[in-house]
Design a protein around this motif. Structure first.
Motif, PDB file in Angstrom:
ATOM      1  N   SER A  23      -7.004  -2.942  -4.423  1.00 49.62           N
ATOM      2  CA  SER A  23      -5.623  -2.185  -4.253  1.00 49.62           C
ATOM      3  C   SER A  23      -5.140  -1.603  -5.321  1.00 49.62           C
ATOM      4  N   GLY A  24      -5.791  -2.384  -6.749  1.00 46.45           N
ATOM      5  CA  GLY A  24      -5.145  -1.186  -8.151  1.00 46.45           C
ATOM      6  C   GLY A  24      -5.512  -0.098  -8.064  1.00 46.45           C
ATOM      7  N   ALA A  26      -6.008   2.415  -5.795  1.00 42.66           N
ATOM      8  CA  ALA A  26      -5.276   2.771  -4.420  1.00 42.66           C
ATOM      9  C   ALA A  26      -4.308   3.798  -5.037  1.00 42.66           C
ATOM     10  N   ILE A  27      -3.902   3.914  -6.098  1.00 48.66           N
ATOM     11  CA  ILE A  27      -3.250   4.785  -6.163  1.00 48.66           C
ATOM     12  C   ILE A  27      -4.063   6.181  -7.197  1.00 48.66           C
ATOM     13  N   ALA A  28      -5.276   6.732  -7.148  1.00 48.82           N
ATOM     14  CA  ALA A  28      -6.162   7.075  -7.408  1.00 48.82           C
ATOM     15  C   ALA A  28      -5.429   8.681  -7.667  1.00 48.82           C
ATOM     16  N   ARG A 148       1.197   4.135 -16.394  1.00 52.21           N
ATOM     17  CA  ARG A 148      -0.049   5.611 -16.234  1.00 52.21           C
ATOM     18  C   ARG A 148      -1.770   4.760 -16.103  1.00 52.21           C
TER      19      ARG A 148
END
Lengths: 288, 409
Positions: A23-24, A26-28, A148
């Motif tokens: 989940s970490g 996920a923000i690719a 970021r």
């Protein structure tokens, strides 16, 4: 049997943790090159900041970045934590004007910034920042490396990732610049750093790469000033826990061996316990 | 209750008037426990300890946190930077939430595998599910408090689910927000709930323990306790075993607290909340992801919300869905397979929860969601037709047998 079950239990726990890891990720960021990986002095469990590097980074921030990017949550006094002496920091602060007041007439006024002031922001508010920057808002830098994906590596990549011309077939919008590592590649900010952008006081060679590394390290410190204290305490805590847990395991084995020695039951165990206590009281020596 | 006897007159004086020592003796020390509990039985007490850590760190954080939309984000950073050991408090609390869910999920899967929800422990299980629901509500509101982008948009997405309720949905969501969008009144009330719910949760934990101590722990063989030969006192046997497990757990927990404090978080939550900018992906915290996947698997909004609600409600009726007389999966060949597929399926749902709901992912989410419900709904049939294995005679004999086998080696 027990250790194996423990292994299964921990494997299970780690698979749950892995779900968290996924989940970490996920923000690719959509559409950017994989970040360059740097070896930072503050990586790893023994990591600590390289103070001369932080000082150089502070210089880059103050001379270049700070004309657009604020650092609202950092105080001038914090600069003493990275090895500047008090007089130098006072001097740095005095170059900025902080808003104070109201005075006796009820007016706000500007005065020289002090150690106890937060870093003075280049713009009064977001609208002022946008209007001075063609509509885009230069983000505050206080927690930028935590905000970021990639942290310091991202800042470093961004600094060295500018290309003079966008790759063929890539349509750049007006006023944007091509950056390999910026999500979507189109960034409003023009390349802020270049070779010899800042003349280092300690004589380090002022290359773009050096500037980028130094300012990234400085921002990593600004985002996590507690890092060194945290990691140092962490090592002590983990070592303590390792020793304690090993002792608890030994004790657990010893206590549980009573069950296997004889087929103790709830009642007979209590009798045995009383016997133990009496033996200690009466100083009876028993074979172990 | 058996009263304690001691020569200490002060203790006796107190105990005659308020039998706290007798009570502790009965429920903590001589409390009879099956001899054969394995390490999967560590997670209950572990969850209680994590809850205590969460409450204590939470109280101290609340002393420094400002529940106002304008300053909440800065106040969290102030805790990290300027409050003595504030970074430690914050890391313990934020990582503690993830640890709490890991421990509780393992605890729940333990119950599922070993049939801990079966008679006479149905209420114990249901109270446990209530704790889980309270935990989810508390965790959700706690995640809103730092007022970063994920806090804000997570709160917006989740509270908007209420609008799916026909007729009154719109009113409910305005009532929850305290306005017409997630804003200053929302964070203030969420802070109040986030402080209140754990207190209620704590009381429900007391009820959970109360229910536990009536019928005592189940055990890995799933057979009834027959004589005192099957039992050992809780202290020192399980106190030391729990302490050892706690040590292992703390090593893992402290690793994250000190060396990877943002491991479970989203970088976007370090960007202050901005109602004008939507983040590219809105992802809930990892422990909600399986339910998030179920929500998005259903094409209809109300249907999705209903499915997500049902996914939890169905846990309440599990004790009556599972009709098998045998408790433990070890002796139930079909259930055992269904169970392990269920575990893998949940992890798969979690993975799907953070993928975009489109294409193959969407189809997989639907299949996974279907299995989630099928697992529960076919339990009555499984209980009826499954050929179970021979159960052992007694706990005492099994433990003795195991020990003899070890000695013979």
């Amino acid at each position: 049997m027990h250790p194996r079950k423990l292994v299964i239990a921990s494997a299970f726990a780690s698979s749950l943790i892995a779900a968290g890891l996924v989940s970490g990720n996920a923000i690719a960021a959509g559409g950017s090159d994989p970040l360059p990986h740097n070896k930072w002095s503050f990586d790893g469990i023994f990591g600590s900041f390289d103070k001369p590097q932080l000082q150089r980074g502070a210089q880059v921030y103050l001379e270049v970045c700070s004309s657009c990017h604020s650092l609202e949550m950092v105080y001038y006094r914090n600069l003493m934590d990275i090895g500047f002496d008090k007089e130098t920091v006072k001097e740095i602060a005095s170059e900025y004007e902080a808003k104070d007041g109201p005075d006796d007439e009820g007016e706000m006024f500007l005065r020289q910034a002090r150690l106890s002031d937060r870093f003075v922001s280049p713009f009064d508010n977001e609208n002022a920042a946008r209007s001075a920057n063609g509509g885009s808002f230069p983000p505050d830098f206080s927690v930028i490396t935590k905000a970021r994906k990639g942290g310091a590596d991202y800042i470093y990549g961004l600094m060295i990732g500018y290309l003079e011309d966008a790759p063929e077939g890539f349509e750049l919008s007006d006023g944007t610049h091509y950056n390999k590592y910026f999500p979507g590649h189109q960034i409003f900010m023009s390349a802020p750093l270049y070779d010899e952008a800042v003349e280092y006081e300690d004589g380090t060679e002022p290359t773009l790469d050096q500037h980028a590394k130094d300012v990234s390290a400085f921002l990593a410190w600004a985002a996590s000033p507690e890092l060194e204290e945290r990691k140092r305490l962490g090592i002590k805590v983990i070592l303590y826990l390792l020793v304690l847990t090993a002792m608890l395991y030994a004790l657990k084995r010893r206590i549980w061996s009573r069950i296997y020695l004889d087929e103790y039951t709830n009642d007979s165990y209590l009798g045995e316990f009383e016997q133990d206590i009496n033996d200690v009281k009466n100083n009876v020596k028993r074979p172990n | 209750m058996k009263r304690i006897q001691t020569n200490n007159r002060i203790l006796m004086w107190i105990d005659e008037r308020l039998p706290i020592f007798s009570y502790a003796e009965e429920n903590l020390a001589s409390y009879p426990t099956p001899k054969n509990l394995n390490y999967w039985w560590n997670y209950g007490s572990l969850a209680g300890i994590v809850l205590a850590i969460m409450i204590v760190t939470g109280i101290f954080l609340a002393m420094n946190y400002q529940p106002h939309a304008d300053v909440a984000f800065q106040s969290v950073e102030r805790i990290v930077r300027d409050v003595n050991y504030g970074w430690l408090l914050r890391n313990l609390h934020s990582n503690g939430a993830s640890m709490f869910f890991i421990v509780v999920y393992i605890h729940m899967f333990r119950g599922l595998y070993f049939g801990s929800y079966k008679a006479p422990r149905e209420l114990l299980w249901m109270v446990g599910i209530t704790i889980y629901v309270l935990m989810m509500a508390t965790a959700f509101m706690g995640y809103v408090l730092p007022w970063g982008q994920m806090s804000f948009w997570g709160a917006t997405v989740i509270t908007n689910l209420f609008t799916a309720i026909p007729v009154i949905g719109e009113y409910i969501v305005i009532w929850v927000w305290g306005g017409f969008s997630v804003d200053a009144p929302t964070i203030n009330r969420f802070f109040v709930w986030h402080y209140l719910l754990p207190m209620i949760l704590f009381m429900v934990v007391v009820i959970h323990l109360w229910a536990l101590h009536v019928n005592k722990s189940s055990n890995p063989l799933g057979i009834e306790v027959k004589s005192s030969a099957d039992m050992i006192p809780f202290h020192p046997f399980y106190t030391i075993k729990d302490m050892y497990g706690l040590g292992i757990f703390m090593i893992v927990y402290m690793y994250f607290v000190f060396f990877a404090p943002d491991f479970f978080g989203e970088p976007d939550n370090y960007i202050p909340a901005n109602p004008m900018v939507t983040p590219p992906h809105i992802v809930p915290e990892w422990y909600f992801l399986p339910f998030y996947a179920i929500l998005r698997a259903i094409p209809d909004k109300l249907g999705g919300v209903a499915a997500m609600g049902m996914a939890i409600v169905i846990l309440y009726v599990l004790p009556w869905l599972d009709t098998s007389k045998v408790r433990v999966a070890t002796y139930r060949p079909i259930y055992k397979q269904l169970f392990w597929i269920f575990v893998v399926n949940i992890i798969l749902l979690g993975w799907l929860g953070q993928k975009p709901a489109e294409g193959t992912y969407l189809i997989m989410s639907r299949l996974s969601t279907a299995y989630y419900f099928i697992f529960f709904l076919i339990l009555p049939l499984v209980g009826k037709f499954e050929k179970t294995k021979q159960l052992p005679v007694s706990i005492f004999e099994e433990v003795a047998k195991k020990h003899r086998a070890k000695e013979d080696k």
